[in-house]
Design a protein around this motif. Structure first.
Motif, PDB file in Angstrom:
ATOM      1  N   UNK A 185       0.833  -1.205   0.000  1.00  0.00           N
ATOM      2  CA  UNK A 185       0.000   0.000   0.000  1.00  0.00           C
ATOM      3  C   UNK A 185       0.867   1.253   0.000  1.00  0.00           C
ATOM      4  N   UNK A 186       0.236   2.357  -0.315  1.00  0.00           N
ATOM      5  CA  UNK A 186       0.856   3.674  -0.264  1.00  0.00           C
ATOM      6  C   UNK A 186      -0.209   4.681   0.141  1.00  0.00           C
ATOM      7  N   UNK A 187       0.225   5.817   0.669  1.00  0.00           N
ATOM      8  CA  UNK A 187      -0.663   6.933   0.986  1.00  0.00           C
ATOM      9  C   UNK A 187      -0.161   8.140   0.205  1.00  0.00           C
ATOM     10  N   UNK A 233       3.716   9.254   0.155  1.00  0.00           N
ATOM     11  CA  UNK A 233       4.128  10.034  -1.011  1.00  0.00           C
ATOM     12  C   UNK A 233       3.408  11.373  -0.939  1.00  0.00           C
ATOM     13  N   UNK A 234       4.122  12.444  -1.213  1.00  0.00           N
ATOM     14  CA  UNK A 234       3.564  13.789  -1.065  1.00  0.00           C
ATOM     15  C   UNK A 234       3.643  14.533  -2.388  1.00  0.00           C
ATOM     16  N   UNK A 235       2.513  15.077  -2.807  1.00  0.00           N
ATOM     17  CA  UNK A 235       2.443  15.919  -4.001  1.00  0.00           C
ATOM     18  C   UNK A 235       2.068  17.323  -3.524  1.00  0.00           C
ATOM     19  N   UNK A 236       2.885  18.310  -3.862  1.00  0.00           N
ATOM     20  CA  UNK A 236       2.679  19.669  -3.373  1.00  0.00           C
ATOM     21  C   UNK A 236       2.336  20.589  -4.541  1.00  0.00           C
ATOM     22  N   UNK A 258      -3.826  10.532 -10.442  1.00  0.00           N
ATOM     23  CA  UNK A 258      -2.770  10.409 -11.452  1.00  0.00           C
ATOM     24  C   UNK A 258      -1.512   9.765 -10.870  1.00  0.00           C
ATOM     25  N   UNK A 259      -1.169  10.103  -9.631  1.00  0.00           N
ATOM     26  CA  UNK A 259       0.047   9.577  -9.015  1.00  0.00           C
ATOM     27  C   UNK A 259      -0.168   8.221  -8.352  1.00  0.00           C
ATOM     28  N   UNK A 260      -1.410   7.816  -8.148  1.00  0.00           N
ATOM     29  CA  UNK A 260      -1.696   6.552  -7.464  1.00  0.00           C
ATOM     30  C   UNK A 260      -1.248   5.367  -8.312  1.00  0.00           C
TER      31      UNK A 260
END
Length: 315
Positions: free
Chosen positions: A37-39, A65-68, A84-86
């Motif tokens: 899994x990822x968050x 994972x962080x998208x800013x 999109x990043x998932x």
């Protein structure tokens, strides 16, 4: 970076007080599932310490994972970026204010694996103010369900589970995040709804208010247009334009009869101008429909996008 089993997408805006506890609760729940899994946290231009805190927690939570964003683009844009990043085959969306309960995620996944494409949460016992949140939401849910044919009790609940192929084929903009089940239904998605827990907000400030009502109404009209006329816009523009042309022509014929056979003066009648206006507007609408048809055909043909979706092929 390859595919994994589960992605949890969380849009964030000024949630510095909630982020640490939210990630800890997610870790407790997701590690019990026995899956990768990822968050994915998407910061939507926060002006507080949300991004700084997320960076500090990265070592403690390697699944994070962080998208800013460079600035605030809105919840729909943040949700779209998260999708999109998932990388997960199953994508879970939820709010970052701790009102959604992470312990409901296993139940959403279990329901999804019964053969559904989207499972939406239903905040049956909603912990929000009655007059500013609950009643407007109930009215909006009823209207959206009747208008679109996708009957859900709670469109506004962000806690939802999706199959990967659903979120990767949905384009979000404006305020369309609340209409994801409707957009998914355009692709023939199977949709289910289950009750989920809902907690009162204890930390931070709510970003919702009655000001969103007008935008929801406009987005609903857009959804109705997408559902019925997205691939055949000439049907709606042609119908309206043709009706105006016929009505305007009938008015002008009527006035012509009065002028020719009865000698009446029609030059100063407002009805004459109305007939002309209807004919001109009708021609413009009809032309708009033709242009819209060309755009739709160009969109599908240039990108190779079919006007259908296939669930499976049985050889």
């Amino acid at each position: 970076m390859g595919r994994i089993d589960i992605s949890v997408v969380i849009p964030l805006y000024n949630e510095e007080e909630n982020v640490p506890l939210l990630l800890e609760r997610l870790k407790e729940v997701l590690t019990t599932l026995g899956r990768t899994f990822e968050v994915v946290c998407v910061d939507d231009g926060s002006t507080d310490r949300t991004v700084e805190i997320l960076k500090g927690l990265k070592e403690r939570y390697p699944f994070l994972r962080v998208v800013v964003f460079r600035r605030n683009f809105g919840q729909s844009a943040a949700m779209a970026a998260g999708f999109d990043f998932a990388r997960g085959d199953i994508v879970i969306s939820m709010d970052g204010d701790l009102q959604n309960d992470p312990s409901d995620i296993p139940r959403l996944i279990q329901k999804l694996e019964e053969g559904y494409d989207v499972v939406s949460g239903w905040r049956r016992q909603r912990r929000d103010p009655l007059f500013t949140r609950k009643i407007p939401s109930m009215i909006a849910n009823w209207i959206i369900g009747r208008a679109t044919g996708v009957r859900l009790h709670d469109y506004g609940c962000s806690l939802k589970a999706y199959r990967r192929e659903v979120v990767k084929n949905i384009s979000l903009y404006g305020e369309l995040h609340r209409f994801i089940p409707v957009l998914a239904s355009f692709y023939g998605a199977r949709i289910a709804e289950i009750p989920v827990r809902h907690h009162p907000r204890r930390l931070g400030q709510s970003k919702y208010g009655l000001s969103r009502t007008y935008r929801v109404i406009l987005d609903l009209l857009l959804m109705l247009f997408f559902k019925r006329f997205a691939t055949r816009p000439l049907h709606i523009f042609g119908l309206l334009g043709g009706g105006m042309i016929l009505l305007g022509t009938a008015i002008e014929v009527y006035l012509s009869v009065l002028k020719i056979f009865y000698g009446e003066d029609i030059g100063g009648r407002p009805l004459l101008l109305l007939g002309i206006l209807l004919i001109i507007t009708g021609v413009n609408l009809f032309g708009t429909g033709l242009l819209a048809e060309l755009l739709v055909r160009t969109y599908h043909e240039s990108q190779g996008k079919p006007i259908y979706t296939v669930r499976e092929v049985i050889e």
